[in-house]
Design a protein around this motif. Structure first.
Motif, PDB file in Angstrom:
ATOM      1  N   GLN A  76       0.648  -1.332  -0.311  1.00 29.02           N
ATOM      2  CA  GLN A  76      -0.437  -0.190   0.282  1.00 29.02           C
ATOM      3  C   GLN A  76       0.610   1.270  -0.015  1.00 29.02           C
ATOM      4  O   GLN A  76       0.379   1.985  -1.246  1.00 29.02           O
ATOM      5  CB  GLN A  76      -1.022  -0.005   1.631  1.00 29.02           C
ATOM      6  N   ILE A  77       1.643   0.957   0.670  1.00 25.10           N
ATOM      7  CA  ILE A  77       2.992   2.419   0.793  1.00 25.10           C
ATOM      8  C   ILE A  77       3.565   2.658  -0.403  1.00 25.10           C
ATOM      9  O   ILE A  77       4.123   3.272  -0.786  1.00 25.10           O
ATOM     10  CB  ILE A  77       3.967   2.190   2.479  1.00 25.10           C
ATOM     11  N   GLY A  78       4.050   1.435  -0.833  1.00 25.76           N
ATOM     12  CA  GLY A  78       4.851   1.218  -2.054  1.00 25.76           C
ATOM     13  C   GLY A  78       3.886   1.537  -3.326  1.00 25.76           C
ATOM     14  O   GLY A  78       5.026   3.203  -4.100  1.00 25.76           O
ATOM     15  N   ARG A  79       2.795   1.547  -3.485  1.00 20.83           N
ATOM     16  CA  ARG A  79       2.349   2.057  -4.259  1.00 20.83           C
ATOM     17  C   ARG A  79       2.304   3.169  -4.587  1.00 20.83           C
ATOM     18  O   ARG A  79       1.365   4.138  -5.376  1.00 20.83           O
ATOM     19  CB  ARG A  79       0.928   1.175  -4.686  1.00 20.83           C
ATOM     20  N   LEU A  91       4.862  -3.580 -10.959  1.00 20.85           N
ATOM     21  CA  LEU A  91       5.952  -3.113 -10.588  1.00 20.85           C
ATOM     22  C   LEU A  91       6.370  -3.756  -9.516  1.00 20.85           C
ATOM     23  O   LEU A  91       6.902  -3.986  -8.324  1.00 20.85           O
ATOM     24  CB  LEU A  91       6.823  -2.690 -11.035  1.00 20.85           C
ATOM     25  N   THR A  92       6.453  -2.045  -8.537  1.00 21.67           N
ATOM     26  CA  THR A  92       6.704  -1.678  -7.402  1.00 21.67           C
ATOM     27  C   THR A  92       5.406  -2.489  -6.124  1.00 21.67           C
ATOM     28  O   THR A  92       6.376  -3.056  -5.308  1.00 21.67           O
ATOM     29  CB  THR A  92       5.871  -0.691  -6.964  1.00 21.67           C
ATOM     30  N   GLU A  93       4.508  -2.933  -6.624  1.00 16.54           N
ATOM     31  CA  GLU A  93       3.251  -3.560  -5.682  1.00 16.54           C
ATOM     32  C   GLU A  93       4.115  -5.214  -6.144  1.00 16.54           C
ATOM     33  O   GLU A  93       4.075  -5.486  -4.623  1.00 16.54           O
ATOM     34  CB  GLU A  93       2.100  -3.621  -5.931  1.00 16.54           C
ATOM     35  N   ALA A  94       3.994  -5.370  -6.754  1.00 15.96           N
ATOM     36  CA  ALA A  94       4.766  -6.754  -7.170  1.00 15.96           C
ATOM     37  C   ALA A  94       6.047  -7.279  -6.177  1.00 15.96           C
ATOM     38  O   ALA A  94       5.912  -7.823  -5.408  1.00 15.96           O
ATOM     39  CB  ALA A  94       5.325  -7.295  -8.287  1.00 15.96           C
ATOM     40  N   LEU A  95       7.026  -6.279  -6.017  1.00 19.84           N
ATOM     41  CA  LEU A  95       7.649  -6.170  -5.714  1.00 19.84           C
ATOM     42  C   LEU A  95       7.875  -6.259  -3.672  1.00 19.84           C
ATOM     43  O   LEU A  95       8.568  -6.712  -3.424  1.00 19.84           O
ATOM     44  CB  LEU A  95       8.941  -5.125  -5.764  1.00 19.84           C
ATOM     45  N   LEU A  97       5.163  -6.988  -2.391  1.00 21.08           N
ATOM     46  CA  LEU A  97       4.082  -8.153  -1.504  1.00 21.08           C
ATOM     47  C   LEU A  97       5.651  -9.499  -1.753  1.00 21.08           C
ATOM     48  O   LEU A  97       4.740 -10.384  -0.709  1.00 21.08           O
ATOM     49  CB  LEU A  97       3.164  -8.394  -3.323  1.00 21.08           C
ATOM     50  N   ALA A  98       6.769  -9.438  -2.496  1.00 24.18           N
ATOM     51  CA  ALA A  98       7.056 -10.908  -3.134  1.00 24.18           C
ATOM     52  C   ALA A  98       8.313 -10.643  -1.980  1.00 24.18           C
ATOM     53  O   ALA A  98       9.507 -11.596  -1.978  1.00 24.18           O
ATOM     54  CB  ALA A  98       7.560 -10.871  -4.543  1.00 24.18           C
ATOM     55  N   HIS A  99       8.491 -10.070  -1.140  1.00 24.35           N
ATOM     56  CA  HIS A  99      10.260  -9.311  -0.756  1.00 24.35           C
ATOM     57  C   HIS A  99      10.019  -9.898   0.459  1.00 24.35           C
ATOM     58  O   HIS A  99      11.635 -10.566   0.637  1.00 24.35           O
ATOM     59  CB  HIS A  99       9.628  -7.642  -0.639  1.00 24.35           C
ATOM     60  N   ASP A 198      10.453  -0.182   5.032  1.00 28.14           N
ATOM     61  CA  ASP A 198      10.872   0.620   5.906  1.00 28.14           C
ATOM     62  C   ASP A 198       9.916   1.433   6.860  1.00 28.14           C
ATOM     63  O   ASP A 198       9.748   1.335   7.728  1.00 28.14           O
ATOM     64  CB  ASP A 198      12.180   1.345   5.920  1.00 28.14           C
ATOM     65  N   ILE A 199       9.679   2.343   5.777  1.00 26.57           N
ATOM     66  CA  ILE A 199       8.192   2.964   6.514  1.00 26.57           C
ATOM     67  C   ILE A 199       7.484   2.182   7.255  1.00 26.57           C
ATOM     68  O   ILE A 199       6.483   2.434   8.058  1.00 26.57           O
ATOM     69  CB  ILE A 199       8.159   3.707   5.611  1.00 26.57           C
ATOM     70  N   ALA A 200       6.668   0.772   7.042  1.00 31.45           N
ATOM     71  CA  ALA A 200       5.698   0.090   7.150  1.00 31.45           C
ATOM     72  C   ALA A 200       6.502  -0.780   8.281  1.00 31.45           C
ATOM     73  O   ALA A 200       5.541  -0.796   9.595  1.00 31.45           O
ATOM     74  CB  ALA A 200       5.528  -1.134   6.271  1.00 31.45           C
TER      75      ALA A 200
END
Length: 386
Positions: A76-79, A91-95, A97-99, A198-200
């Motif tokens: 959510q933050i990344g998107r 792409l941001t969301e996929a990364l 979710l997978a990290h 990091d933020i999350a």
């Protein structure tokens, strides 16, 4: 989706996948990065994150975060950041979710146990294990192993924290199959996914720590920048009980960090005259991230969290128990491979280091719950034989 900036990753310009795929119109009108995101969401390893430790090992409460809910919050933050910066949101969301897919049971305690077990065979690293899981261990397709993700997805997972000059064996193995250009900087989408992580956890771990009774608000207010924000909130809600204001503090902190990342990233893009994704990779530094001032505050917050939450005696005791269980399971499967499920036992290599790495693959995929159950079953059996 907002219009992409020139420095954003464009699915139409992707470097492609290891295995060529023919477009199937029955699968819907999705571009390559949307397909990557959907493959993550639908894979078994992602579903297992709901029973993997974030901070609290096998938490009894329903309201504590686990790897799955953490990954959703990161996404959510990344998107949000990606949309504001004109980056590729999918792409941001996929990364995001997978990290964490490569994390073993019991969080970093489980990782420490696997690192010790593989010390003579290349060690264990959860970031590399994420890629190994998504390129080798997941098997949803009939003609190849792995999810067959795009180059940009694999690159972002490999080096979201920056260039990798000394890859671990698992990452080196993946890089041999698909050259991920490990010595360059990652896409801006990958950089944003990293700072969103990091933020999350910086902020949501505060919420869980106070909910668990391991942190107090008074402790937290020893940090000047937190105390300053708390006073602003108290003034804003002077007629509301302080007990109701902690979520507001968390939201404010996240908002401040997000705004700082947006302002700082835009300044760096302008300063470095970044125009293309290649410019991002050749910038010689991280572009997406905190300002120096916010980075200093964030380091202070991390230090506080390690001292007061992550290294709390109750947390350390739980982590030690988790580490012991994983170490016990490693030993059990080495001594009696037939204790593994038949599909894993039958595929066990005869020679090292492949043999212990295969066992580590099995263990790394376990949830906390599954590992506890296997430990109870196996060590009941082993103790009867001793």
């Amino acid at each position: 989706m907002t219009q992409l900036q020139s420095y954003a990753s464009d699915p139409a310009g992707s470097r492609g996948r290891l295995h060529d795929e023919k477009r199937d119109v029955t699968r819907g009108p999705r571009d390559d990065f949307q397909r990557d995101r959907d493959r993550i969401i639908h894979c078994i390893s992602f579903r297992r994150l709901r029973h993997k430790t974030q901070v609290f090992v096998a938490p009894d409460g329903d309201h504590y975060r686990v790897r799955l809910t953490h990954s959703l919050e990161v996404a959510q933050i990344g998107r949000t950041l990606a949309r504001a910066l004109g980056l590729n949101e999918d792409l941001t969301e996929a990364l995001c979710l997978a990290h964490d897919i490569g994390h073993p049971p019991f969080g970093h305690a489980g990782e420490d146990a696997l690192e010790e077990a593989l010390a003579d065979h290349g060690g264990f690293d959860h970031n590399a294990q994420t890629i190994r899981t998504l390129t080798k261990l997941e098997t949803p397709y009939p003609r190849w192993n792995g999810l067959n993700l795009t180059w940009e997805m694999l690159e972002g997972l490999a080096k979201h924290n920056g260039p990798v000059n000394e890859p671990t064996w698992a990452l080196a193995e993946s890089n041999d199959a698909v050259d991920l250009d490990l010595h360059s900087w990652p896409s801006l989408e990958a950089q944003i996914a990293a700072i969103a992580d990091d933020i999350a956890y910086d902020n949501h771990d505060i919420d869980d720590g106070i909910r668990a009774g391991l942190l107090t608000l008074d402790q937290l207010l020893e940090l000047p920048f937190i105390a300053e924000r708390w006073q602003v909130i108290r003034d804003r809600f002077a007629d509301v009980s302080p007990d109701r204001l902690l979520p507001e503090l968390i939201r404010d902190q996240i908002g401040l960090m997000v705004n700082d990342v947006l302002e700082t990233t835009c300044e760096r893009l302008k300063l470095l005259a970044v125009q293309t994704p290649t410019d991002v990779r050749q910038a010689g530094r991280m572009i997406g991230g905190f300002s120096d001032e916010m980075a200093e505050k964030e380091r202070a917050l991390k230090g506080f969290m390690y001292e007061n939450l992550y290294h709390h005696p109750k947390q350390m005791a739980a982590a030690e128990e988790g580490k012991r269980m994983v170490a016990d399971l490693v030993r059990a499967y080495r001594e009696q491979p037939d204790l593994m499920p038949a599909s894993w036992a039958s595929a066990l290599p005869d020679e090292e280091p492949a043999r212990i790495r295969h066992i580590a693959d099995f263990l790394a995929g376990m949830t906390d719950r599954y590992a506890r159950n296997r430990h109870q079953e196996i060590f009941g059996e082993l103790s009867d034989q001793s």
